[in-house]
Design a protein around this motif. Sequence first.
Motif, PDB file in Angstrom:
ATOM      1  N   UNK A   1       3.128  -0.956  11.375  1.00 44.30           N
ATOM      2  CA  UNK A   1       3.737  -1.378  10.108  1.00 44.30           C
ATOM      3  C   UNK A   1       4.090  -0.126   9.321  1.00 44.30           C
ATOM      4  N   UNK A   2       5.349   0.020   8.958  1.00 40.23           N
ATOM      5  CA  UNK A   2       5.831   1.203   8.239  1.00 40.23           C
ATOM      6  C   UNK A   2       5.806   0.909   6.741  1.00 40.23           C
ATOM      7  N   UNK A   3       4.962   1.653   5.986  1.00 42.54           N
ATOM      8  CA  UNK A   3       4.806   1.407   4.553  1.00 42.54           C
ATOM      9  C   UNK A   3       4.865   2.729   3.805  1.00 42.54           C
ATOM     10  N   UNK A   4       5.367   2.725   2.557  1.00 46.96           N
ATOM     11  CA  UNK A   4       5.380   3.939   1.724  1.00 46.96           C
ATOM     12  C   UNK A   4       4.100   4.044   0.907  1.00 46.96           C
ATOM     13  N   UNK A   5       3.884   5.204   0.323  1.00 51.28           N
ATOM     14  CA  UNK A   5       2.709   5.406  -0.507  1.00 51.28           C
ATOM     15  C   UNK A   5       2.694   6.792  -1.114  1.00 51.28           C
ATOM     16  N   UNK A   6       1.544   7.182  -1.623  1.00 46.72           N
ATOM     17  CA  UNK A   6       1.371   8.501  -2.221  1.00 46.72           C
ATOM     18  C   UNK A   6      -0.107   8.844  -2.235  1.00 46.72           C
ATOM     19  N   UNK A   7      -0.394  10.124  -2.469  1.00 47.45           N
ATOM     20  CA  UNK A   7      -1.772  10.611  -2.517  1.00 47.45           C
ATOM     21  C   UNK A   7      -2.305  10.507  -3.938  1.00 47.45           C
ATOM     22  N   UNK A   8      -3.530  10.026  -4.070  1.00 47.49           N
ATOM     23  CA  UNK A   8      -4.198   9.922  -5.370  1.00 47.49           C
ATOM     24  C   UNK A   8      -5.625  10.422  -5.209  1.00 47.49           C
ATOM     25  N   UNK A   9      -6.268  10.880  -6.272  1.00 47.97           N
ATOM     26  CA  UNK A   9      -7.688  11.268  -6.178  1.00 47.97           C
ATOM     27  C   UNK A   9      -8.560  10.065  -5.842  1.00 47.97           C
ATOM     28  N   UNK A  10      -9.517  10.284  -4.977  1.00 47.16           N
ATOM     29  CA  UNK A  10     -10.402   9.186  -4.580  1.00 47.16           C
ATOM     30  C   UNK A  10     -11.251   8.704  -5.745  1.00 47.16           C
ATOM     31  N   UNK A  11     -11.563   9.586  -6.687  1.00 50.71           N
ATOM     32  CA  UNK A  11     -12.349   9.211  -7.865  1.00 50.71           C
ATOM     33  C   UNK A  11     -11.484   8.828  -9.042  1.00 50.71           C
TER      34      UNK A  11
ATOM     35  N   UNK B   1       5.012   8.568   3.898  1.00 51.50           N
ATOM     36  CA  UNK B   1       5.284   7.359   4.681  1.00 51.50           C
ATOM     37  C   UNK B   1       4.186   7.246   5.724  1.00 51.50           C
ATOM     38  N   UNK B   2       3.779   6.025   6.013  1.00 44.06           N
ATOM     39  CA  UNK B   2       2.657   5.811   6.926  1.00 44.06           C
ATOM     40  C   UNK B   2       3.001   4.735   7.934  1.00 44.06           C
ATOM     41  N   UNK B   3       2.483   4.912   9.134  1.00 42.07           N
ATOM     42  CA  UNK B   3       2.558   3.907  10.187  1.00 42.07           C
ATOM     43  C   UNK B   3       1.148   3.401  10.447  1.00 42.07           C
ATOM     44  N   UNK B   4       0.927   2.125  10.149  1.00 40.68           N
ATOM     45  CA  UNK B   4      -0.379   1.503  10.360  1.00 40.68           C
ATOM     46  C   UNK B   4      -0.383   0.868  11.748  1.00 40.68           C
TER      47      UNK B   4
END
Length: 481
Positions: A82-92, A439-442
Amino acid sequence: MVSMHSLRCNAMQRHRNVEDVPRARASMKLFRQEAVEARSAQWLGTVRLVRPLGFSVATAVAAFLAVLLVSFVFLGEVNRKAHVPGLLVPALGSVNITAPTAGVVSQRLVSQGDRVQPGDVLMVVDTERQALGGEQAGGGVETRIGRQIESRRQSIERERAMREMQVKQRDQSMADRLRTLSSELRQSEEELAMQRRRVELGKKSADRFAQLAREGFVSEVQAQGKQEELIDITTRLQSMERVRLSLLHDQQVLVQDRQTAQAQWQNDLQQLARGEESIRQEADENASKKTFVVVAPALSTASKIRRYRVAALGPALGQAVQAGQLLVTLVPESEDGSVALEAHLYAPTRAAGFVQPGQWVYLRYAAYPYQKFGLYRGQVLSVSGSPYTLGDLPGPLAAQLGAQVGPGEALFLVRVQLDEQTVIAFGRQQALKPGLALDADVVQDRRAIWEWVAEPILAAKTQMKVLAAHPKPNHGGEGGV
């Protein structure tokens, strides 16, 4: 002997039969013996077909490739992603501090990358409004309001000092009056004691003269005179007791008046304190309208966060800011001083059906093209139970994702734990930064290649079963009564 001779005769007979077989076959040939012999004795020799070595090699290679292809089809597997977009965020999480009102940055006390503690001052913004007349009008509006508030505060202080002086004077007067009454009461007590003594003596003298009068030693007039003296001193005693009671009453009234005055003064002090607190609040509000201070927010005692790192600073020194504009972005640091990042993927409904925790994810960072820097792996931590819309997301994030997904499409938040917090670029490791788009492939499942190839056929077969189980209704009326 007979048996040996018979056996020998039988063997010779079989030998003759074997020799007669070629003669019988020769007599049954289609061509004459001469033609056959002439044909077999050709001077050019027999024709033999020789196969080239290249043909054999090509045949072997083709057969090998065919076996590989069949093995690949039946033994190979393909991943469904599954090809989905996203971004990096702090885990906290992160803290975004925005401007409550418009103004101008007057002080910047931190720089990007600095570490700050909760409560530290980060920035000061001047929000003072100017009057219509500018400098000729006496400064800004907040400055003039501040002068008025200060004048009211001084007026309340003067009123408090004046009333305090009046209360002290009145209390001093009451104290003096109480001391006077106490002295008068003591004197009245002494006079009453003496008068009671005189009454006792008068009673004894009257009783003695009454006894002497009965015995005839004194006249009745003298005994009556003693009774009149006793009545007179008794009347004086009662009058003195009334005076004493009046003094006690005056003392009690004065004590009550003094207590009432003290209570009234305490009430007045509370009213004055409330007035001063109201003026102080107005002054603070006016000061906050003139300038506001940006500070790092406080942390809970149960949190593992001990400090922040300044991830971004918006406006520069002297730059104007608008209400709601981002001023500072803070990233919490853990106890070891690191800032762990995780990927937030926003999967549309068409791709979120089979995304589950534990699935592997392959990430492609927009700032680091995967053709050159490769893919990076992560693992799904959780999937939100309710969808989001672009309107539910922050403005910059919504604008970033709006170009990748359809308008009005629901999104499911997928949290992904990163295997690595850095990327290898040009031979060295570089730390990832919050806010990087990706972009990520799940990887959802694995299936055999022959299943993937035969998927249209299997889907058609399933559709035929569905149609056979649920035939279409007859709307033409054929076969009806």
